[in-house]
Design a protein around this motif. Structure first.
Motif, PDB file in Angstrom:
ATOM      1  N   UNK A  71      25.786  33.191   0.906  1.00 48.08           N
ATOM      2  CA  UNK A  71      26.341  33.377   2.235  1.00 48.08           C
ATOM      3  C   UNK A  71      25.273  33.582   3.287  1.00 48.08           C
ATOM      4  N   UNK A  72      25.680  33.391   4.528  1.00 47.16           N
ATOM      5  CA  UNK A  72      24.769  33.572   5.648  1.00 47.16           C
ATOM      6  C   UNK A  72      24.919  32.475   6.661  1.00 47.16           C
ATOM      7  N   UNK A  73      24.531  32.751   7.893  1.00 41.94           N
ATOM      8  CA  UNK A  73      24.621  31.815   9.005  1.00 41.94           C
ATOM      9  C   UNK A  73      26.055  31.311   9.170  1.00 41.94           C
ATOM     10  N   UNK A  74      26.969  32.246   9.285  1.00 41.96           N
ATOM     11  CA  UNK A  74      28.359  31.905   9.575  1.00 41.96           C
ATOM     12  C   UNK A  74      29.250  31.755   8.365  1.00 41.96           C
ATOM     13  N   UNK A  75      28.701  31.770   7.159  1.00 44.02           N
ATOM     14  CA  UNK A  75      29.510  31.604   5.959  1.00 44.02           C
ATOM     15  C   UNK A  75      29.902  32.970   5.405  1.00 44.02           C
ATOM     16  N   UNK A  76      31.208  33.289   5.422  1.00 46.24           N
ATOM     17  CA  UNK A  76      31.710  34.549   4.887  1.00 46.24           C
ATOM     18  C   UNK A  76      32.180  34.307   3.466  1.00 46.24           C
TER      19      UNK A  76
END
Length: 321
Positions: A71-76
């Motif tokens: 996850x990261x940069x908008x990915x939940x």
């Protein structure tokens, strides 16, 4: 593929030097190595087509071929996992492992995307429409709860931000007209639609996929299943609109081959047939499709993919009535 090569892909992302992403990029190597060791995985290849962190094809001693996402940069990922575990493989990819601490998930390896298995965009739309009820049937308790009108309000913020950009630096030096100047008609129409959707919210809400495009539907055996659900509480028309936003190439080809208006007419036919297939309000499907197409173009501009962003906004203008 060595972990160092994956790390280089992350550092090469257009957003990697943005202030909000620096900590994500800095922490990525340790996160990656931790999950590779924990699940005894070897990276086979990286898929870097999306806007976020690369998705990795891996092979594990226990899992066999699989897909690893961080996850990261908008990915939940926590919300995605919640939805996928509730689906338990019915219409969605299966979860093999989940590491909440490292925000990582290991998924079953699927086949090619709907883009590849069904090249015709009209058939793609019908396939996506057939997949959406699997998401809508999931318990709403699994959905991320948003305030009424929150999705449209969030997209409105992107539109207003773009309208305010009257000039921007040119690649060759100096300045050129900004989004708010070059695409004002498209942005103002998107703003009108966003306000209308906010003022008249849908009466019934379900758990929506949130991003059901042809790259998020992959082959499993003889069927296709969905991946990457956003899983928030929203209206069915939103999902249908998203499923109809990604037709830039088809619209561009029709505009060149059959003349101005041909792309708009085909898009209108797709909106009508999709709404009829799913029993939805045609005007709301069309409104969400335009709003999503425009804001995707704006978002790609912000991430540094200017040419791709221009393609989305150009297509949005072609389908304006």
């Amino acid at each position: 593929m060595r972990p160092e090569e994956v790390e280089a892909l992350v550092r090469a992302r257009p957003w990697a030097d943005h202030s909000g992403a620096r900590e994500l990029v800095r922490a990525f190597p340790d996160r990656l190595r931790t999950v590779l060791e924990r699940w005894d995985l070897t990276v086979v290849r990286a898929f870097a087509e999306g806007a976020g962190l690369p998705v990795l094809e891996v092979v594990g001693r226990a899992s066999g071929p699989a897909v690893l996402k961080l996850g990261g940069h908008g990915a939940d990922l926590s919300q995605q996992v919640r939805v996928l575990q509730a689906a338990d493989g019915r219409g969605f990819v299966r979860v093999l492992e989940h590491d909440e601490e490292q925000d990582a998930v290991l998924l079953e390896k699927l086949g090619p995307t709907l883009f590849r298995t069904v090249p015709d965009p009209v058939e793609q739309a019908a396939h996506l429409a057939a997949l959406l009820p699997a998401a809508w049937a999931l318990p709403t308790e699994c959905a991320e709860i948003l305030e009424p009108g929150a999705k449209a309000r969030g997209l409105l913020v992107l539109v207003d931000g773009a309208l305010a950009v009257e000039s921007e630096p040119a690649e060759s030096g100096g300045e050129r007209p900004g989004l708010g100047t070059r695409h004002r008609d498209v942005l103002e129409r998107a703003r009108e639609l966003a306000l209308a959707l906010i003022e008249e919210p849908a009466a019934e809400l379900v758990l929506v996929h949130g991003d059901p495009h042809a790259g998020n539907a992959l082959r499993r055996g003889e069927e296709h299943v969905l991946i990457d659900p956003d899983g928030f509480l929203g209206e069915r028309e939103y999902d249908a609109g998203v499923a109809l936003r990604d037709h830039q190439q088809m619209i561009d080809v029709l505009e060149r081959s059959d003349g101005p208006g041909a792309g708009r007419r085909r898009h209108a036919q797709l909106v009508a047939s999709t709404a009829d297939q799913l029993g939805l309000e045609e005007e709301r499907v069309a409104a969400w499709a335009h709003l999503e197409r425009v804001t995707t173009g704006v978002h790609l501009h912000r991430l540094g993919w200017r040419d791709e962003g221009e393609a989305w906004l150009r297509t949005a203008r072609a389908v304006l009535s």
